[in-house]
Design a protein around this motif. Structure first.
Motif, PDB file in Angstrom:
ATOM      1  N   HIS A 207      40.425  42.553  45.111  1.00 25.46           N
ATOM      2  CA  HIS A 207      38.965  41.837  45.184  1.00 25.46           C
ATOM      3  C   HIS A 207      38.174  42.276  46.108  1.00 25.46           C
ATOM      4  O   HIS A 207      37.000  41.828  46.075  1.00 25.46           O
ATOM      5  N   SER A 234      37.401  35.547  43.312  1.00 26.65           N
ATOM      6  CA  SER A 234      36.545  34.283  42.986  1.00 26.65           C
ATOM      7  C   SER A 234      36.207  33.991  41.455  1.00 26.65           C
ATOM      8  O   SER A 234      35.893  35.140  40.790  1.00 26.65           O
ATOM      9  N   SER A 235      36.437  33.129  40.844  1.00 29.74           N
ATOM     10  CA  SER A 235      35.883  32.989  39.684  1.00 29.74           C
ATOM     11  C   SER A 235      34.523  33.309  39.222  1.00 29.74           C
ATOM     12  O   SER A 235      34.045  33.709  38.102  1.00 29.74           O
ATOM     13  N   GLU A 236      33.452  33.073  40.304  1.00 26.97           N
ATOM     14  CA  GLU A 236      32.237  33.441  40.021  1.00 26.97           C
ATOM     15  C   GLU A 236      32.169  34.871  40.041  1.00 26.97           C
ATOM     16  O   GLU A 236      31.199  35.310  39.211  1.00 26.97           O
ATOM     17  N   THR A 237      32.839  35.845  40.813  1.00 33.88           N
ATOM     18  CA  THR A 237      32.785  37.177  40.856  1.00 33.88           C
ATOM     19  C   THR A 237      33.267  37.618  39.550  1.00 33.88           C
ATOM     20  O   THR A 237      32.951  38.404  38.693  1.00 33.88           O
ATOM     21  N   SER A 238      34.626  36.987  38.998  1.00 27.66           N
ATOM     22  CA  SER A 238      34.915  37.286  37.883  1.00 27.66           C
ATOM     23  C   SER A 238      34.080  37.317  36.588  1.00 27.66           C
ATOM     24  O   SER A 238      33.947  38.067  35.753  1.00 27.66           O
ATOM     25  N   GLU A 239      33.367  36.076  36.736  1.00 31.25           N
ATOM     26  CA  GLU A 239      32.517  36.014  35.539  1.00 31.25           C
ATOM     27  C   GLU A 239      31.238  36.639  35.534  1.00 31.25           C
ATOM     28  O   GLU A 239      30.771  37.227  34.364  1.00 31.25           O
ATOM     29  N   LEU A 240      30.775  37.151  36.754  1.00 28.92           N
ATOM     30  CA  LEU A 240      29.577  37.984  37.078  1.00 28.92           C
ATOM     31  C   LEU A 240      29.879  39.443  36.355  1.00 28.92           C
ATOM     32  O   LEU A 240      29.193  39.849  35.417  1.00 28.92           O
ATOM     33  N   ARG A 242      32.180  39.987  34.024  1.00 29.39           N
ATOM     34  CA  ARG A 242      32.460  39.681  32.829  1.00 29.39           C
ATOM     35  C   ARG A 242      31.363  39.878  31.905  1.00 29.39           C
ATOM     36  O   ARG A 242      30.939  40.298  30.876  1.00 29.39           O
ATOM     37  N   GLN A 243      30.390  39.040  32.538  1.00 25.23           N
ATOM     38  CA  GLN A 243      28.789  39.166  31.908  1.00 25.23           C
ATOM     39  C   GLN A 243      28.430  40.462  31.812  1.00 25.23           C
ATOM     40  O   GLN A 243      27.671  40.692  30.908  1.00 25.23           O
ATOM     41  N   ARG A 247      36.142  43.157  31.138  1.00 28.44           N
ATOM     42  CA  ARG A 247      37.104  42.205  30.977  1.00 28.44           C
ATOM     43  C   ARG A 247      37.683  42.353  32.546  1.00 28.44           C
ATOM     44  O   ARG A 247      38.192  43.535  32.849  1.00 28.44           O
ATOM     45  N   GLU A 249      41.246  41.087  34.589  1.00 28.30           N
ATOM     46  CA  GLU A 249      42.447  40.528  34.467  1.00 28.30           C
ATOM     47  C   GLU A 249      43.055  40.343  35.813  1.00 28.30           C
ATOM     48  O   GLU A 249      43.177  41.092  36.685  1.00 28.30           O
TER      49      GLU A 249
END
Length: 251
Positions: A207, A234-240, A242-243, A247, A249
């Motif tokens: 990360h 972080s969930s924010e980084t992961s989502e960034l 993904r967008q 994917r 994981e």
């Protein structure tokens, strides 16, 4: 020496010493001080260093960089172990897999059970680790040594002939815009060959490397099936990410 090769050498020296002078670089690379100052300006634009009077320092105190022989392989050890566990869960008996050079892929090699499996690797540390596991068929491409890895046209051509099922690739950094990046161009063709030869490619990136950028891009985010990382993301980084089309994981 062309400009790209100079950039690589400058970053290697800076990562090793943390601070360098124009005079030292000019002598080491046998170019004028003017050329070095122009090179430093270009690297500063990329956010890789900061120019100071008479030289340059790293842009960050913990700048991401290539693995040197003096750098401990246990840096961020717990994160690498988490990623390795994820990777192991994707590997099945009799698979043909590729382990790119790097400390996280070395951790995967350490966790591999001694079972019928074919492993392709260019990392001398991984070779040493797997040589003791007699059930594993170890495949090593040719090439010249770049620190702990084998590289060159010979190794790249060999990889392109193989039918790899799953490839696990290391990266110095990963960025939503610049993708997967490294500091040395010697390894780009080999990494590209792994991606193109594998049925499925995974990036193994802890990360700390997300949102960072090294000198050279070797793959886009969409070139891999997924990024395997650790729960420190972080969930924010992961989502960034993904967008951005990949994917992410983690456990």
């Amino acid at each position: 020496m062309n400009s790209l090769r100079r950039y690589e050498k400058i970053m290697e020296l800076l990562l090793a010493k943390k601070e360098i002078t124009v005079a030292d670089l000019s002598e080491t690379l046998t170019v004028t001080g003017k050329t070095i100052r122009e090179d430093l300006a270009k690297l500063e634009e990329k956010g890789l260093l900061m120019r100071v009077h008479g030289g340059a320092v790293l842009a960050q105190s913990d700048q991401l960089g290539i693995l040197s022989q003096k750098e401990p392989l246990i840096k961020n050890a717990s994160a690498k172990e988490e990623i390795a566990e994820l990777a192991i869960g994707l590997i099945e008996p009799n698979d043909i897999i590729a382990l790119d050079g790097g400390s996280t892929t070395l951790e995967i090699a350490k966790k591999l059970a001694n079972q019928p499996l074919t492993v392709v690797t260019n990392d001398v540390y991984i070779i040493g680790e797997l040589a003791r596991k007699d059930e594993i068929r170890l495949v090593v491409p040719g090439g010249y040594r770049v620190r702990n890895m084998l590289a060159g046209a010979e190794s790249t051509a060999y990889i392109k002939k193989l039918n790899i099922q799953k490839a696990f690739l290391s990266s110095t950094a990963v960025h939503p815009e610049y993708g997967f990046t490294i500091y040395t161009g010697d390894l780009i063709d080999f990494k590209r060959a792994l991606i193109e030869s594998a049925r499925t490619a995974y990036a193994v990136v802890d990360h700390h490397k997300f949102g960072q950028c090294a000198l050279l891009t070797f793959a886009h985010l969409t070139d891999v099936e997924a990024i395997l990382t650790d729960k420190g993301i972080s969930s924010e980084t992961s989502e960034l990410f993904r967008q951005a089309g990949v994917r992410v994981e983690y456990n």
